[in-house]
Write a protein that holds these residues in place. Structure first.
Motif, mmCIF file in Angstrom:
data_model
loop_
_atom_site.group_PDB
_atom_site.id
_atom_site.type_symbol
_atom_site.label_atom_id
_atom_site.label_comp_id
_atom_site.label_asym_id
_atom_site.label_seq_id
_atom_site.Cartn_x
_atom_site.Cartn_y
_atom_site.Cartn_z
ATOM 1 N N UNK A 287 -39.851 5.168 15.343
ATOM 2 C CA UNK A 287 -40.748 4.140 15.875
ATOM 3 C C UNK A 287 -40.836 4.147 17.398
ATOM 4 N N UNK A 288 -39.715 4.071 18.077
ATOM 5 C CA UNK A 288 -39.724 3.886 19.535
ATOM 6 C C UNK A 288 -40.424 5.038 20.242
ATOM 7 N N UNK A 289 -40.075 6.271 19.869
ATOM 8 C CA UNK A 289 -40.695 7.425 20.521
ATOM 9 C C UNK A 289 -42.193 7.464 20.234
ATOM 10 N N UNK A 290 -42.581 7.172 19.008
ATOM 11 C CA UNK A 290 -44.005 7.194 18.657
ATOM 12 C C UNK A 290 -44.770 6.092 19.382
ATOM 13 N N UNK A 291 -44.155 4.929 19.509
ATOM 14 C CA UNK A 291 -44.812 3.831 20.232
ATOM 15 C C UNK A 291 -45.055 4.191 21.691
ATOM 16 N N UNK A 292 -44.035 4.755 22.333
ATOM 17 C CA UNK A 292 -44.175 5.130 23.740
ATOM 18 C C UNK A 292 -45.233 6.215 23.911
ATOM 19 N N UNK A 293 -45.284 7.146 22.949
ATOM 20 C CA UNK A 293 -46.293 8.205 23.019
ATOM 21 C C UNK A 293 -47.698 7.620 22.861
ATOM 22 N N UNK A 294 -47.845 6.650 21.966
ATOM 23 C CA UNK A 294 -49.140 5.995 21.766
ATOM 24 C C UNK A 294 -49.558 5.241 23.029
ATOM 25 N N UNK A 295 -48.614 4.582 23.658
ATOM 26 C CA UNK A 295 -48.924 3.857 24.892
ATOM 27 C C UNK A 295 -49.450 4.816 25.965
ATOM 28 N N UNK A 296 -48.827 5.998 26.087
ATOM 29 C CA UNK A 296 -49.282 6.990 27.071
ATOM 30 C C UNK A 296 -50.655 7.532 26.686
ATOM 31 N N UNK A 297 -50.889 7.692 25.375
ATOM 32 C CA UNK A 297 -52.170 8.232 24.916
ATOM 33 C C UNK A 297 -53.327 7.286 25.230
ATOM 34 N N UNK A 298 -53.030 5.997 25.385
ATOM 35 C CA UNK A 298 -54.069 5.007 25.670
ATOM 36 C C UNK A 298 -54.005 4.533 27.126
ATOM 37 N N UNK A 299 -53.465 5.377 28.021
ATOM 38 C CA UNK A 299 -53.294 4.937 29.409
ATOM 39 C C UNK A 299 -54.621 4.675 30.113
ATOM 40 N N UNK A 300 -55.715 5.239 29.580
ATOM 41 C CA UNK A 300 -57.028 4.967 30.173
ATOM 42 C C UNK A 300 -57.419 3.502 30.003
ATOM 43 N N UNK A 301 -56.901 2.883 28.959
ATOM 44 C CA UNK A 301 -57.132 1.452 28.717
ATOM 45 C C UNK A 301 -55.806 0.744 28.984
ATOM 46 N N UNK A 302 -55.601 0.309 30.220
ATOM 47 C CA UNK A 302 -54.304 -0.249 30.606
ATOM 48 C C UNK A 302 -53.930 -1.473 29.775
ATOM 49 N N UNK A 303 -54.939 -2.280 29.439
ATOM 50 C CA UNK A 303 -54.646 -3.465 28.640
ATOM 51 C C UNK A 303 -54.086 -3.098 27.272
ATOM 52 N N UNK A 304 -54.761 -2.159 26.596
ATOM 53 C CA UNK A 304 -54.302 -1.733 25.276
ATOM 54 C C UNK A 304 -52.967 -1.006 25.377
ATOM 55 N N UNK A 305 -52.814 -0.142 26.393
ATOM 56 C CA UNK A 305 -51.562 0.598 26.561
ATOM 57 C C UNK A 305 -50.393 -0.365 26.737
ATOM 58 N N UNK A 306 -50.595 -1.420 27.517
ATOM 59 C CA UNK A 306 -49.517 -2.388 27.726
ATOM 60 C C UNK A 306 -49.161 -3.129 26.456
ATOM 61 N N UNK A 307 -50.177 -3.461 25.663
ATOM 62 C CA UNK A 307 -49.906 -4.169 24.397
ATOM 63 C C UNK A 307 -49.191 -3.261 23.395
ATOM 64 N N UNK A 308 -49.560 -1.977 23.379
ATOM 65 C CA UNK A 308 -48.865 -1.019 22.496
ATOM 66 C C UNK A 308 -47.409 -0.904 22.914
ATOM 67 N N UNK A 309 -47.170 -0.758 24.223
ATOM 68 C CA UNK A 309 -45.806 -0.603 24.737
ATOM 69 C C UNK A 309 -44.953 -1.826 24.398
ATOM 70 N N UNK A 310 -45.589 -3.010 24.271
ATOM 71 C CA UNK A 310 -44.847 -4.250 24.006
ATOM 72 C C UNK A 310 -44.515 -4.450 22.533
ATOM 73 N N UNK A 311 -45.037 -3.583 21.667
ATOM 74 C CA UNK A 311 -44.749 -3.734 20.236
ATOM 75 C C UNK A 311 -43.247 -3.575 19.981
ATOM 76 N N UNK A 312 -42.689 -4.514 19.235
ATOM 77 C CA UNK A 312 -41.242 -4.515 18.998
ATOM 78 C C UNK A 312 -40.863 -3.623 17.812
ATOM 79 N N UNK A 313 -39.736 -2.990 17.929
ATOM 80 C CA UNK A 313 -39.209 -2.210 16.813
ATOM 81 C C UNK A 313 -38.782 -3.171 15.707
ATOM 82 N N UNK A 314 -39.144 -2.897 14.456
ATOM 83 C CA UNK A 314 -38.781 -3.828 13.381
ATOM 84 C C UNK A 314 -37.290 -3.766 13.046
ATOM 85 N N UNK A 315 -36.770 -4.878 12.559
ATOM 86 C CA UNK A 315 -35.409 -4.861 12.023
ATOM 87 C C UNK A 315 -35.407 -4.012 10.759
ATOM 88 N N UNK A 316 -34.219 -3.654 10.287
ATOM 89 C CA UNK A 316 -34.138 -2.828 9.081
ATOM 90 C C UNK A 316 -34.783 -3.562 7.901
#
Length: 293
Positions: free
Chosen positions: A21-50
């Protein structure tokens, strides 16, 4: 109004194995860096508990079963109105049996994904499913597949479902069903052998692959049968509860009818007595009149 693009991204991320999850989330945030608002919201997504991850997995892999469980929960919430204490205890017992069975299925899915839930995690999974049957907001949270923490219903207070999902908009979202990835075929190391040994090994491999294919089909059919029987069990449980509720209503109507019948019979007896008294009074008056003539 178009759907929030964050939900589509989140749906993909929360469907991943927990360790990715964490690595994929960070990669998604970078992939959407053109849209700073969306990139920031993606980066803020929390890792789920087990426990949340296990429920999310169940929601995607067994979407029909989860939908059936939530539908039964809605029916049970309506049916429990007007039940007495004994009926409510029985309803609670049946609900626990259903959630325990579905939680067991979730455990099997998690193990197949390489995640072996502890007893504490499984209890959180069962608590979350119970909350989804008791509370419509919790049901929406489970349906989203975007849980970041487990849920628990406490008394009559509503469940804080918004705090348990990745984003508040998740409560109106439905996770996309996903099948388990096909297992990778085992790598085979072929050892050079004399021709006769090679032919024998190739024949054995072909037979093993054929047997494996048959077993895979049998396993899929057996899993489908389990899902159908579990869904039928949930449906029958709901029908039993509805029948009990209807029986209680009919018994109450019968009690009222018996009371009304007793009152009507009493009124009839009083009317008959009054008629008899009037008849005697008339006869006495007639006798006196006859004596005067």
């Amino acid at each position: 109004m178009s759907e929030d693009p964050l939900l589509a991204v989140a749906d993909e991320l929360y469907a991943l194995p927990l360790a990715e999850f964490t690595a994929a989330r960070d990669a998604e945030a970078k992939a959407h860096k053109a849209d700073k608002g969306l990139a920031g919201r993606v980066k803020a997504l929390r890792k789920p508990s087990v426990a949340a991850w296990v429920v999310n997995l169940l929601t995607r892999r067994e979407s029909d079963q989860v939908a059936q469980l939530l539908a039964v929960g809605e029916a049970l919430r309506a049916a429990q109105e007007g039940m007495d204490a004994g009926q409510l205890r029985e309803l609670t017992k049946q609900r626990r049996a259903v959630t325990a069975a579905v939680a067991g299925r979730a455990r099997g899915l998690a193990i197949a994904e390489g995640q072996r839930p502890t007893a504490a995690v499984l209890q959180q999974v069962e608590d979350t499913l119970t909350a989804a049957m008791l509370d419509s907001g919790a049901a929406a949270a489970v349906r989203s597949g975007l849980l970041v923490t487990g849920l628990r219903a406490a008394g009559l207070d509503p469940v804080d479902a918004a705090a348990a999902v990745a984003v508040p908009e998740a409560l109106g979202f439905t996770a996309q069903p996903r099948e388990a990835p096909a297992p990778e075929p085992p790598s085979l190391h072929v050892v050079r052998r004399p021709e006769a040994d090679r032919e024998e090994a190739e024949q054995a491999l072909a037979e093993a692959e054929e047997a494996l294919a048959r077993r895979a089909v049998e396993l899929e059919e057996a899993a489908a049968d389990v899902s159908r029987v579990e869904a039928r069990e949930l449906q029958l449980s709901a029908e039993i509860d509805e029948a009990k509720r209807r029986l209680a209503e009919l018994e109450e109507q019968l009690d009222r009818a018996e009371e009304e019948l007793a009152e009507a019979e009493e009124a009839r007896d009083e009317a008959e007595q009054a008629a008899a008294d009037a008849t005697r009074s008339r006869d006495d008056a007639r006798k006196r009149l006859d004596a005067l003539e």
